[in-house]
Design an enzyme around this catalytic site. Structure first.
Site, PDB file in Angstrom:
ATOM      1  N   CYS A  94      66.376  25.744  87.905  1.00 39.35           N
ATOM      2  CA  CYS A  94      66.369  27.164  88.282  1.00 39.35           C
ATOM      3  C   CYS A  94      67.534  27.529  89.200  1.00 39.35           C
ATOM      4  CB  CYS A  94      65.006  27.513  88.884  1.00 39.35           C
ATOM      5  SG  CYS A  94      64.684  29.291  88.916  1.00 39.35           S
ATOM      6  N   ARG A 128      62.380  40.749  86.712  1.00 35.18           N
ATOM      7  CA  ARG A 128      62.199  39.335  87.046  1.00 35.18           C
ATOM      8  C   ARG A 128      61.457  38.632  85.899  1.00 35.18           C
ATOM      9  NH1 ARG A 128      61.872  35.615  91.208  1.00 35.18           N
ATOM     10  NH2 ARG A 128      63.183  36.961  92.465  1.00 35.18           N
ATOM     11  N   HIS A 194      60.148  25.151  85.873  1.00 33.71           N
ATOM     12  CA  HIS A 194      59.428  24.442  86.925  1.00 33.71           C
ATOM     13  C   HIS A 194      58.221  23.793  86.256  1.00 33.71           C
ATOM     14  CE1 HIS A 194      61.679  26.618  90.058  1.00 33.71           C
ATOM     15  NE2 HIS A 194      61.474  27.719  89.365  1.00 33.71           N
TER      16      HIS A 194
HETATM   17  N1  GLN Z   1      66.720  32.916  93.483  1.00 31.91           N
HETATM   18  C1  GLN Z   1      66.956  32.665  92.085  1.00 31.91           C
HETATM   19  C2  GLN Z   1      66.557  33.813  91.168  1.00 31.91           C
HETATM   20  O1  GLN Z   1      65.671  34.587  91.480  1.00 31.91           O
HETATM   21  C3  GLN Z   1      66.263  31.382  91.643  1.00 31.91           C
HETATM   22  C4  GLN Z   1      64.769  31.427  91.779  1.00 31.91           C
HETATM   23  C5  GLN Z   1      64.112  30.066  91.605  1.00 31.91           C
HETATM   24  O2  GLN Z   1      64.754  29.022  91.756  1.00 31.91           O
HETATM   25  N2  GLN Z   1      62.824  30.056  91.321  1.00 31.91           N
HETATM   26  O3  GLN Z   1      67.149  33.949  90.108  1.00 31.91           O
END
Ligand code: GLN
Length: 236
Positions: A94, A128, A194
């Site tokens: 990620c 998101r 994840h």
């Molecule tokens: N901060 C990054 C995003 O929102 C990665 C988020 C994460 O690693 N879960 O894209």
């Protein structure tokens, strides 16, 4: 003949490692130990320079501010870059994809130069991406669907030197409309999954381990609970 332990680098768990991503290092160690191969985890924190001598490296996800700290540290101590240049396997989850790229833009719109191990750039998307993600692998040697949980605002565009890890069948993945999920460039593999990813995708774990050990085969492990988890998650 005494052989030294396989050394697994858990890079910056103090700032990167959401959703149990540190578990990826545990999975690697356990899959080695179950095969009678000695293995140890080396934690590299913000207080440590990054060594280039380890056999395999893992990095986890992070919030925007934490990933900035990690970016600066990896640029200041380029052990990971030196190891990757030698073909040592690296798994980046990620935010670590974004940190290892050419640059990324935070949710606030600020552009941050990355480490440059991946020919990718990342910019915040309108929505998101949160939820289960599944793909069919495109990385040679992988045959089984990949599964994980994604939560990111950034969308990642692959440059000519990078390829995707899989093609999305469920969820969002890299999120820029090309159907790709994750990144592969040389021995460095990134994914938005994840889970932790390697508990849910043992074939990917063994792919990384084979590369670390310099072998083309590993004894199969019979782990019915892992098969059950995969079946359950692929239905989710
Ligand atoms: N901060 C990054 C995003 O929102 C990665 C988020 C994460 O690693 N879960 O894209």
């Amino acid at each position: 003949m005494a052989e030294s332990a396989v050394r697994i680098g858990l890079v910056l768990p103090d700032v990167m490692g959401t959703y149990g991503d540190g578990g990826n290092a545990l999975v690697l160690r356990q899959r080695l130990r179950m095969r009678g191969i000695d293995a140890e985890i080396v934690e590299i924190t913000l207080n440590d320079p990054v060594p280039e001598s380890l056999d395999i490296y893992t990095l986890g996800g992070a919030e925007d501010s934490a990933q900035r700290l990690a970016t600066r540290h990896l640029q200041r101590y380029p052990g990971l870059q030196r190891a990757a240049a030698k073909g040592v396997p690296v798994l980046a989850i990620c935010a670590a994809i974004q940190v290892l790229g050419n640059w990324y833009q935070t949710s606030a719109g600020e552009r941050v130069d990355g480490v440059g191990l991946f020919d990718v750039t990342t910019s915040p998307q309108r929505v998101r991406a949160i939820g289960e993600v599944a793909t069919n692998p495109v990385l040679a040697g992988l045959t089984q669907p990949l599964t994980g949980f994604e939560n990111h605002r950034g969308g990642t565009t692959l440059g000519p030197d990078a390829t995707g890890l899989g093609r999305v069948t469920k969820g969002v993945g890299n999120g820029v409309g090309d159907g790709s999920e994750g990144v592969v460039q040389g021995s460095v593999i990134g994914t938005y999954m994840h889970g932790p990813a390697l508990a849910r995708n043992p074939e990917l774990a063994d792919h990384l381990l084979m590369r670390a050990l310099g072998v083309t085969e590993l004894a199969p492990l019979d782990l019915p609970e892992v098969d059950r988890l995969r079946r359950e998650r692929l239905r989710a």
